[in-house]
Write a protein that holds these residues in place. Structure first.
Motif, PDB file in Angstrom:
ATOM      1  N   UNK A  37      17.134  -4.652 -12.183  1.00  0.00           N
ATOM      2  CA  UNK A  37      16.557  -5.055 -10.899  1.00  0.00           C
ATOM      3  C   UNK A  37      16.386  -6.570 -10.859  1.00  0.00           C
ATOM      4  N   UNK A  38      15.962  -7.154 -11.973  1.00  0.00           N
ATOM      5  CA  UNK A  38      15.792  -8.601 -12.046  1.00  0.00           C
ATOM      6  C   UNK A  38      17.133  -9.319 -11.904  1.00  0.00           C
ATOM      7  N   UNK A  39      18.172  -8.806 -12.549  1.00  0.00           N
ATOM      8  CA  UNK A  39      19.512  -9.394 -12.428  1.00  0.00           C
ATOM      9  C   UNK A  39      19.980  -9.318 -10.979  1.00  0.00           C
ATOM     10  N   UNK A  40      19.761  -8.184 -10.340  1.00  0.00           N
ATOM     11  CA  UNK A  40      20.140  -8.002  -8.937  1.00  0.00           C
ATOM     12  C   UNK A  40      19.403  -9.006  -8.049  1.00  0.00           C
ATOM     13  N   UNK A  41      18.100  -9.093  -8.219  1.00  0.00           N
ATOM     14  CA  UNK A  41      17.297 -10.000  -7.403  1.00  0.00           C
ATOM     15  C   UNK A  41      17.709 -11.456  -7.600  1.00  0.00           C
ATOM     16  N   UNK A  42      17.993 -11.841  -8.832  1.00  0.00           N
ATOM     17  CA  UNK A  42      18.436 -13.216  -9.109  1.00  0.00           C
ATOM     18  C   UNK A  42      19.790 -13.490  -8.479  1.00  0.00           C
ATOM     19  N   UNK A  43      20.702 -12.541  -8.574  1.00  0.00           N
ATOM     20  CA  UNK A  43      22.039 -12.729  -8.000  1.00  0.00           C
ATOM     21  C   UNK A  43      21.975 -12.857  -6.482  1.00  0.00           C
ATOM     22  N   UNK A  44      21.124 -12.042  -5.850  1.00  0.00           N
ATOM     23  CA  UNK A  44      21.014 -12.064  -4.391  1.00  0.00           C
ATOM     24  C   UNK A  44      20.094 -13.176  -3.894  1.00  0.00           C
ATOM     25  N   UNK A  99      16.881 -12.990  -3.656  1.00  0.00           N
ATOM     26  CA  UNK A  99      15.778 -12.405  -2.902  1.00  0.00           C
ATOM     27  C   UNK A  99      15.303 -11.165  -3.653  1.00  0.00           C
ATOM     28  N   UNK A 100      14.006 -10.910  -3.576  1.00  0.00           N
ATOM     29  CA  UNK A 100      13.463  -9.707  -4.210  1.00  0.00           C
ATOM     30  C   UNK A 100      13.848  -8.504  -3.365  1.00  0.00           C
ATOM     31  N   UNK A 101      14.498  -7.536  -3.978  1.00  0.00           N
ATOM     32  CA  UNK A 101      14.905  -6.327  -3.268  1.00  0.00           C
ATOM     33  C   UNK A 101      14.017  -5.169  -3.673  1.00  0.00           C
ATOM     34  N   UNK A 102      13.955  -4.204  -2.824  1.00  0.00           N
ATOM     35  CA  UNK A 102      13.166  -3.010  -3.089  1.00  0.00           C
ATOM     36  C   UNK A 102      13.937  -2.129  -4.069  1.00  0.00           C
ATOM     37  N   UNK A 103      13.306  -1.716  -5.155  1.00  0.00           N
ATOM     38  CA  UNK A 103      14.009  -0.806  -6.075  1.00  0.00           C
ATOM     39  C   UNK A 103      14.436   0.459  -5.339  1.00  0.00           C
ATOM     40  N   UNK A 104      15.623   0.872  -5.584  1.00  0.00           N
ATOM     41  CA  UNK A 104      16.112   2.083  -4.951  1.00  0.00           C
ATOM     42  C   UNK A 104      17.100   2.784  -5.857  1.00  0.00           C
ATOM     43  N   UNK A 105      17.298   4.012  -5.564  1.00  0.00           N
ATOM     44  CA  UNK A 105      18.268   4.815  -6.302  1.00  0.00           C
ATOM     45  C   UNK A 105      19.627   4.625  -5.628  1.00  0.00           C
ATOM     46  N   UNK A 106      20.639   4.442  -6.430  1.00  0.00           N
ATOM     47  CA  UNK A 106      21.993   4.265  -5.913  1.00  0.00           C
ATOM     48  C   UNK A 106      22.773   5.527  -6.230  1.00  0.00           C
TER      49      UNK A 106
END
Length: 182
Positions: A55-62, A64-71
């Motif tokens: 989640x941290x890698x995702x947020x850093x790449x984007x 912006x802080x994203x809401x954790x979700x199931x993919x």
């Protein structure tokens, strides 16, 4: 006296009328799966709960802080079991309502297609037009998926375009950082 109650009841009747919802389901997730990878011999289900580190890698790449979700989605394989690609499902808010869509990634991680599964807004259905969705094809990185630059908007559907683009960016990052290393 009896007429007053009748008029009062008639006056309140319009308040009870519900406005129609403009939800259109274009295809199910399973129909999208078959359309996106018709050559697949089998589909293996994908269900990912991002770890805090992912989640941290995702947020850093984007950025912006994203809401954790199931993919959720599928891995498409040919008859020999070789990876053909992956399909990830997501929903984003258009202006007020959810837009359900699927993104197909080739074995190389490039986006092969974006399909709108359900659109629930009263305006902006133009995001289903092949010309708009084709902008995503072949893209792999966030630099190639910038809204307003590489991905153009549609007048009257700006929020739907922006939010679907942000969703595709999120899924592309998850595909690259979580699924591709597997």
């Amino acid at each position: 006296m009896q007429h007053r109650w009748l008029f009062a009841a008639l006056a309140l009747t319009p308040a009870a009328i519900v406005l129609p919802v403009h939800a259109v389901v274009y295809m199910s997730a399973e129909q999208a799966r078959a359309a996106l990878f018709p050559q697949a011999a089998r589909f293996d289900e994908i269900a990912i709960e991002l770890t805090p580190a992912q989640q941290q890698v995702l947020d850093q790449a984007l950025g912006v802080a994203t809401k954790p979700r199931r993919v959720q989605g599928w891995t498409a394989r040919d008859g020999a079991g070789k990876l053909i690609g992956q399909i990830l499902l997501d929903e984003v808010i258009g202006k007020y309502e959810l837009i359900s869509y699927a993104v197909a990634f080739g074995a190389d991680g490039a986006i092969q297609a974006v399909e709108v599964l359900a659109y629930r807004e009263s305006h902006g259905q133009e995001i289903r037009l092949p010309a708009w969705r084709k902008q995503f094809v072949g893209k792999k990185t966030l630099d190639e998926l910038r809204f307003g630059e590489q991905i153009k908007s549609i007048s009257g559907a700006t929020l739907s375009c922006r939010h679907v683009t942000e969703g595709v960016q999120r899924l592309a990052t998850i595909q690259r950082t979580v699924l591709a290393p597997r």
